[in-house]
Design an enzyme around this catalytic site. Structure first.
Site, mmCIF file in Angstrom:
data_model
loop_
_atom_site.group_PDB
_atom_site.id
_atom_site.type_symbol
_atom_site.label_atom_id
_atom_site.label_comp_id
_atom_site.label_asym_id
_atom_site.label_seq_id
_atom_site.Cartn_x
_atom_site.Cartn_y
_atom_site.Cartn_z
ATOM 1 N N TYR A 91 0.824 -1.223 0.000
ATOM 2 C CA TYR A 91 0.000 0.000 0.000
ATOM 3 C C TYR A 91 0.855 1.269 0.000
ATOM 4 O O TYR A 91 2.059 1.210 0.142
ATOM 5 C CB TYR A 91 -1.075 -0.015 1.086
ATOM 6 C CG TYR A 91 -0.762 -0.094 2.560
ATOM 7 C CD1 TYR A 91 0.412 0.341 3.134
ATOM 8 C CD2 TYR A 91 -1.750 -0.602 3.414
ATOM 9 C CE1 TYR A 91 0.605 0.295 4.505
ATOM 10 C CE2 TYR A 91 -1.564 -0.664 4.790
ATOM 11 C CZ TYR A 91 -0.381 -0.211 5.333
ATOM 12 O OH TYR A 91 -0.195 -0.257 6.675
ATOM 13 N N GLU A 92 0.223 2.364 -0.249
ATOM 14 C CA GLU A 92 0.898 3.672 -0.357
ATOM 15 C C GLU A 92 1.892 3.675 -1.518
ATOM 16 O O GLU A 92 2.933 4.326 -1.466
ATOM 17 C CB GLU A 92 1.601 3.979 0.972
ATOM 18 C CG GLU A 92 1.581 5.440 1.375
ATOM 19 C CD GLU A 92 0.161 5.972 1.527
ATOM 20 O OE1 GLU A 92 -0.690 5.280 2.103
ATOM 21 O OE2 GLU A 92 -0.086 7.074 1.026
ATOM 22 N N GLY A 93 1.553 2.949 -2.595
ATOM 23 C CA GLY A 93 2.468 2.757 -3.734
ATOM 24 C C GLY A 93 3.327 1.537 -3.485
ATOM 25 O O GLY A 93 4.119 1.527 -2.541
#
Lengths: 566, 566
Positions: free
Chosen positions: B426-428
């Protein structure tokens, strides 16, 4: 797309990489012609795809549970087990005298690999019986052999191994389960055992427990340990079931994975048991059980890697995200392709090592040539550790390929990681495998290792015209490994233990390079491209690993427990 | 032994490794004296140890659940959240004008690290609010700021980020949620969002959703996207709660880990929302939210590594197995010590990188010196990827240290791995972080990277008399990284993507060597021994990684989807 057994991959490796023809040319395995093996692999593949793979998620979602002392297995497991038993797969390597197929372990390794990819929880059950059959064949009295082996092969009964106790894990010699003579040739077994895989089930009519225990005269430590057959129901002379033995499942563990496989805490309360092998011969019998089981566990890692890879590949070929050409799916992203190539080429490397190990064990048995005994002994800890580490790495990468969906249980990507994680621990942790490699397996001063390196370098020399870049890289890595090995065997054994894990991995990396080079030399352009990926991008890991090994023990053991305090 | 926040570790790193005094010397952060920071870290450590760590297993064993459209959180989570909010920790970096503490991000990073080690599921909640506060401070109208930020800081309300849709994950521009003007300055938001962390809870009176959506004139792709504040209850002008908005939690995901953190599928059905920033300014606002959140997620990995390490260390100091001297426990086995030293020294490296990243962001804001802007931009993807990869590696090793017990859920060792696994996604994803590093962050031709390498080499030069072996190894690894970077920036950006992950990891390895060298130079003998372990045994991984990078894209992209077929 559901799991599909990679039958042609095994056919390629058996034919080209591990030279199965040499095995088939021995009198012991003369019936294992390549046509027959092809047919067997195809049949096993169908079983795995059609009867076993469909239950894999069931085991995870509906774990085996203990109800009023009875283990209730996951939906579909009883039918899948019947299919395995009816196909004769439990006795694939067992002596035909007792109803086994008598096939080479190399073939069994391929079958176990496919079965592990289909459903690891299920596959553990026949794997336990296979270990037991082998221990009985080698150590039990004729009476026990005749009573138990045919029923284990038919699947009417299943087998377990009872080694561990709460205070006796890797240190088996610390066990305290007692065996007291009943005066009639049998013993009364009393104690608690933990981590008993498939300790009970509701589809076999009897469960046969092989239990390590100490007789009254048994010395402390491993020397005083004996092995006993302790059945759930005591068989009558005609093989029918007699009275219920004094043993029970106390509880099932709540585990990270393998929820379909019940892991029991077992209590023996004066249960009747019979010696397998001589008194105090327990460790020797245990090593028989564990030795090939180690290859079996390595294979579990590889099969799981295959399952995880297929799931990731299918997802990557289906998922659209970002503007790309080609298939229009995420497989066109360079980093996704890198992950998939990593997964596939590492799985090939681990699989080739495992099959080479199986082939060495077969040739050891078929030829009695000490060269093969030494080769089998050398490869076993590598096959176990690298196979299971690869299972974990590949399953972990498989989650990453799935992106956010990899963290959601319904895709099944995470189950592969949860299931396979224990394979690096059980059957001797990978740390213990590495100690075995640098200790016991190098008591020959490294001879067996150097012989294998000679073989690799000779093959690489022969490929320098054909595949110059790849052959040169494999040759050079082998030379690095040779120098590191020469350095290693000059150290005290206890000092070697500090760097045994990186050493084992360096060895596996180089072996993987060797088998990829063979595949490139004998296979098509696809195999050459995959071999290039492995040899140029993954094999160089051996450089940093060898450098770690050469640091030795001193600096590491200078780090005190206080230095590490939290 | 329960989790204990490593307060003195942060004090050491702030004082010696990342030079916090420079931050405290700026007018912006003049109140952050070292006495004050010590007191804050000590107070945060107490909160984590006493109020947060005790709920960690609750979240796993009693997951948040959806009942009749209402999310019921795990036992103890409401109280722990109150403790966090009452301590003012949600607004640790927020503007004092709205009730924040206005402290440097470096300090917040240390606090978030401790909180993540105590309970990652809980820590995610304030992390989401912090990201929202920052986005509002930078982009929202004064009206929205004044309405929302004080309540987010006080914890009366909590925040979420709504980016992802089923067809729009890494490719945010593919989103289809619509925002239609209501004619009164507000918009009607309609669409479905997935993976919404803490999408609802039963302890905050309002949930503030920041939602990316497309207005009627919004172009396809990322350019046409705008950001909206869409609260669960529409606030009245005085901040009291008005009517319920048209949005709901459709379901919660069944995840591998983070069971205490409800991950929602959200449905917006003409919900009323207000623009945050200008129309079509959604991506800019999203990057504000995500940029520091990336450091926050890296920190989650590091905190989890700390928790997993402490559990493994405590187990190793307690578990007796085998005949050993010293403590009599398994920490005396060389391979156990190797694993612990690996875990601890990698955690230090990742933590120092994250704190250096936080310090660069603080100096960027405090000095406006473009040097710090570039440094912060360079370090952010490295801190995120290496922090989370380290979390996964360390948690995985923690299971191994536990042996068979590591696979049993009740020890908690496996939870760390299950919880932390998503942080690499997550978050890239970490793949996207690596693309950011070799793409956007090297549009300067590598200047920011080379400047950092100059700094490392100068420091290593200065230590050649004091710590010759370690300084030489760090200097040499930096030189290798420099050459590899020079090669890399000469390639097309699309070609760099094929080797971006190994490049990022090589960079992190070298940075870890630098920070360990500083610790060895300024710390005691314990730190020197741990630095020697890292620099001699782990840093050499950069050699194989750099060699992978130099293979470039051609061979990899030559591998076709068919080559990879199963």
């Amino acid at each position: 797309m559901p799991y599909r057994s990679p039958v042609s991959e095994f056919q390629f490796i058996l034919k080209n990489v591990v030279d199965f023809d040499t095995i088939a040319a021995t009198p012991k395995f003369s019936e294992a012609s390549s046509d027959m093996v092809d047919a067997i692999l195809t049949e096993a593949g169908k079983l795995c795809d059609d009867a076993i793979a469909p239950i894999q998620r069931n085991g995870d979602l509906h774990p085996a549970k203990l109800e009023n002392g009875i283990v209730r297995t996951s939906p579909g497991f009883a039918d899948a087990f019947s299919a395995i038993a009816e196909g004769g797969w439990i006795g694939i390597c067992a002596d035909p005298e007792y109803g086994g197929m008598g096939l080479p372990l190399t073939v069994a390794t391929a079958v176990n690999d496919m079965m592990s990819g289909a459903c690891l929880s299920m596959q553990l059950n026949p794997l336990m019986s296979q270990g037991q059959i082998e221990a009985l064949e080698s150590h039990a009295s004729d009476e026990i052999k005749e009573m138990y082996i045919p029923k284990l092969i038919s699947g009417e009964w299943t087998g377990t191994m009872n080694l561990t106790e709460p205070q006796a894990g890797s240190d088996v010699g610390a066990l305290s389960t007692k065996a007291e003579p009943n005066g009639d040739g049998s013993y009364a077994i009393t104690g608690q055992k933990i981590y008993i895989t498939w300790g009970d089930n509701d589809f076999a009519e009897n469960i046969c427990h092989l239990v390590l225990a100490r007789t009254p005269d048994g010395a402390p430590g491993t020397k005083g340990i004996s092995l006993f057959m302790v059945p759930k129901f005591i068989p009558n002379a005609d093989g029918s079931l007699g009275e219920r033995n004094s043993l029970r499942v106390v509880s099932l563990e709540h585990k990270l994975g393998l929820h379909g496989s019940p892991t029991a805490v077992m209590s023996y309360e004066g249960a009747q048991g019979w010696l397998v092998g001589p008194e105090f011969g327990g460790m020797a019998a245990m090593f028989t059980m564990m030795n090939n089981a180690r290859l079996g566990v390595g294979t579990q890692g590889i099969g799981t890697a295959e399952g995880a890879y297929q799931a990731a590949y299918n997802y990557a070929m289906d998922r659209k995200q970002g503007r790309v050409g080609g298939t229009g799916t995420i497989i066109e992203h360079a980093d996704v392709r890198r992950m998939l190539a990593h997964m596939k080429s590492d799985t090939f490397a681990a699989r080739a090592i495992a099959l080479a190990c199986g082939a060495a064990i077969d040739l050891q048995h078929a030829t009695k040539d000490p060269k093969w005994t030494a080769r089998a002994a050398l490869l076993t800890p590598i096959a176990k550790s690298f196979g299971t580490d690869t299972g974990i790495d590949v399953a972990n990468l498989g989650i990453q390929v799935h992106g956010g969906m990899g963290f959601i249980e319904e895709t099944g990507a995470a189950q592969y990681l949860r299931d396979v994680r224990v394979t690096a621990i059980y059957e001797g942790t990978n740390g213990i495998q590495a100690m075995d490699l640098v200790g016991r397996k190098m008591m020959d001063g490294g001879d067996a290792a150097f012989q294998l390196m000679d073989e690799i370098e000779a093959f690489a020399e022969g490929q320098k015209a054909n595949l110059p870049e790849l052959a040169e890289a494999v040759w050079q890595s082998t030379e690095d490994l040779r120098e590191t090995t020469e350095w290693l065997v000059a150290q005290d054994v206890s000092d070697r233990f500090a760097v045994s894990v990186p050493y084992l991995r360096a060895f596996a990396r180089v072996l993987g390079g060797y088998y990829h080079l063979i595949a490139a030399a004998k296979g098509d352009e696809s195999r050459q491209r995959l071999a290039a990926f492995y040899i140029k991008r993954l094999l160089p890991e051996h450089v940093s690993l060898c450098s770690h090994v050469r640091e030795g023990a001193v600096d590491l053991m200078a780090i005190t427990p206080d230095d590490l305090a939290v």
